[in-house]
Design a protein around this motif. Structure first.
Motif, PDB file in Angstrom:
ATOM      1  N   TRP A   1      51.691  90.825  18.669  1.00 30.37           N
ATOM      2  CA  TRP A   1      50.603  90.963  19.685  1.00 30.37           C
ATOM      3  C   TRP A   1      49.695  92.126  19.477  1.00 30.37           C
ATOM      4  N   ASN A   2      50.071  93.184  18.863  1.00 31.10           N
ATOM      5  CA  ASN A   2      49.022  94.071  18.312  1.00 31.10           C
ATOM      6  C   ASN A   2      48.028  93.597  17.289  1.00 31.10           C
ATOM      7  N   ARG A   3      48.636  92.701  16.480  1.00 32.62           N
ATOM      8  CA  ARG A   3      47.733  91.926  15.363  1.00 32.62           C
ATOM      9  C   ARG A   3      46.634  91.202  16.203  1.00 32.62           C
ATOM     10  N   SER A   4      47.060  90.435  17.324  1.00 34.88           N
ATOM     11  CA  SER A   4      46.156  89.568  17.877  1.00 34.88           C
ATOM     12  C   SER A   4      45.247  90.637  18.861  1.00 34.88           C
ATOM     13  N   SER A   5      45.757  91.739  19.304  1.00 38.18           N
ATOM     14  CA  SER A   5      44.670  92.506  20.040  1.00 38.18           C
ATOM     15  C   SER A   5      43.620  93.069  19.001  1.00 38.18           C
ATOM     16  N   ASP A   6      44.161  93.353  17.898  1.00 43.71           N
ATOM     17  CA  ASP A   6      43.133  93.883  16.787  1.00 43.71           C
ATOM     18  C   ASP A   6      42.058  92.858  16.489  1.00 43.71           C
ATOM     19  N   ILE A   7      42.470  91.523  16.488  1.00 43.36           N
ATOM     20  CA  ILE A   7      41.651  90.445  16.339  1.00 43.36           C
ATOM     21  C   ILE A   7      40.532  90.277  17.471  1.00 43.36           C
ATOM     22  N   VAL A   8      41.255  90.339  18.629  1.00 46.17           N
ATOM     23  CA  VAL A   8      40.138  90.015  19.885  1.00 46.17           C
ATOM     24  C   VAL A   8      39.357  91.201  20.028  1.00 46.17           C
ATOM     25  N   ILE A   9      39.894  92.420  19.550  1.00 43.38           N
ATOM     26  CA  ILE A   9      38.772  93.526  19.690  1.00 43.38           C
ATOM     27  C   ILE A   9      37.731  93.884  18.624  1.00 43.38           C
ATOM     28  N   THR A  10      38.258  93.236  17.522  1.00 44.26           N
ATOM     29  CA  THR A  10      37.050  93.281  16.485  1.00 44.26           C
ATOM     30  C   THR A  10      36.013  91.951  16.547  1.00 44.26           C
ATOM     31  N   ILE A  11      36.396  91.013  16.993  1.00 52.64           N
ATOM     32  CA  ILE A  11      35.545  89.851  17.505  1.00 52.64           C
ATOM     33  C   ILE A  11      34.593  89.980  18.634  1.00 52.64           C
TER      34      ILE A  11
ATOM     35  N   ASN B   1      41.988  81.280  21.124  1.00 52.13           N
ATOM     36  CA  ASN B   1      42.724  81.234  22.178  1.00 52.13           C
ATOM     37  C   ASN B   1      44.261  81.795  22.309  1.00 52.13           C
ATOM     38  N   LYS B   2      44.848  81.755  21.196  1.00 53.22           N
ATOM     39  CA  LYS B   2      46.345  82.311  21.002  1.00 53.22           C
ATOM     40  C   LYS B   2      46.332  83.686  21.114  1.00 53.22           C
ATOM     41  N   HIS B   3      45.407  84.177  20.523  1.00 53.31           N
ATOM     42  CA  HIS B   3      45.125  85.800  20.126  1.00 53.31           C
ATOM     43  C   HIS B   3      44.715  86.356  21.681  1.00 53.31           C
ATOM     44  N   PHE B   4      43.879  85.529  22.435  1.00 49.58           N
ATOM     45  CA  PHE B   4      43.591  86.021  23.739  1.00 49.58           C
ATOM     46  C   PHE B   4      45.094  86.076  24.684  1.00 49.58           C
ATOM     47  N   GLN B   5      45.874  85.178  24.375  1.00 49.00           N
ATOM     48  CA  GLN B   5      47.176  85.228  25.273  1.00 49.00           C
ATOM     49  C   GLN B   5      47.846  86.532  24.914  1.00 49.00           C
ATOM     50  N   ASP B   6      48.087  86.533  23.679  1.00 50.18           N
ATOM     51  CA  ASP B   6      49.038  87.648  23.069  1.00 50.18           C
ATOM     52  C   ASP B   6      48.500  89.110  23.305  1.00 50.18           C
TER      53      ASP B   6
END
Length: 250
Positions: free
Chosen positions: A83-93, A105-110
């Motif tokens: 979930w932290n990895r997804s958060s990092d991806i979303v924040i960077t984007i 979309n999966k990263h937005f969920q996690d």
């Protein structure tokens, strides 16, 4: 046997041999005392044997709870890391204003998940409390058991409960910004349906969503540190109990 001793005692009195009778009486008292002491020793041994049997039972139940907790925390840690990895991806984007892709979309969920729904088993510990802490013969082991369940575990769960209530409107706000990919709903995994932004350009400009995701990430990291300590102490206590059970079998 009692009749035999009475006959001896009566013969000594009849023959007027008082000194020998006195010596005999002292010897008889000594034998009675020895018999009582042996009986007490046997009784103490039996009680000790019962207590150690109960101790093994209590420790075995504790071991079961500890191993369950250890496995649950390891599994939770892995999910929290993802979930932290997804958060990092979303924040960077979002910070870079990158173009939208449905792979996000999966990263937005996690990224929205606080990871505060961990359940730990206290069954073995409650069993110990019902029997009484003193059934644990090792002072060191007893102290470590109480500290783990009463302090280390409870601190983790209390912090999780606090963070769960920290953003009470988080889900409401997420539901305003995102919709679910219904066609990807899996009844065996209902909480992992990908979500997509209703208006991606507006999401890039949103002043609440990004700080909220950053806050959730910080919360997860704080919990991760506490959980690491719980995992380490649980593993140590498992080893202590396994060693104690081995000693009790001797």
């Amino acid at each position: 046997m009692i009749k035999f001793f009475r006959q001896i005692r009566q013969r000594l009195i009849t023959d007027n041999r008082f000194s020998k009778y006195l010596l005999y009486a002292v010897g008889e008292i000594f034998l009675v005392v020895i018999g009582i002491l042996i009986a007490l020793q046997i009784n103490n041994w039996n009680e000790h044997k019962k207590e150690r049997k109960l101790e093994r039972k209590v420790l075995t139940e504790l071991l079961t709870s500890l191993k369950q907790n250890y496995n649950r925390m390891i599994s939770d840690s892995i999910k929290r890391s993802n979930w932290n990895r997804s958060s990092d991806i979303v924040i960077t984007i979002l910070e870079r204003g990158m173009a939208y892709s449905d792979t996000m979309n999966k990263h937005f969920q996690d990224a929205r998940k606080p990871g505060t729904n961990l359940s730990l088993s206290f069954a073995g510990y409650e069993g110990l409390k019902n029997v009484g802490y003193n059934i644990i013969s090792s002072d060191t082991l007893r102290k470590n058991i109480v500290e783990l369940f009463e302090l280390t575990h409870k601190t983790l769960l209390e912090e999780m409960e606090y963070f769960e209530s920290f953003q009470p409107d988080r889900q409401f706000y997420i539901d305003k910004l995102f919709s679910y990919e219904i066609d990807k709903y899996n009844p065996n995994d209902p909480f992992n349906v990908p979500i997509y932004p209703n208006n991606y350009p507006a999401l890039l400009q949103d002043s609440i969503y990004l700080p909220m995701i950053k806050s959730v990430t910080v919360q997860r990291n704080i919990i991760a540190e506490l959980q690491y300590e719980n995992i380490k102490e649980t593993q140590r206590l498992i080893s202590l109990i396994e060693n104690e059970l081995y000693e009790l079998k001797k």
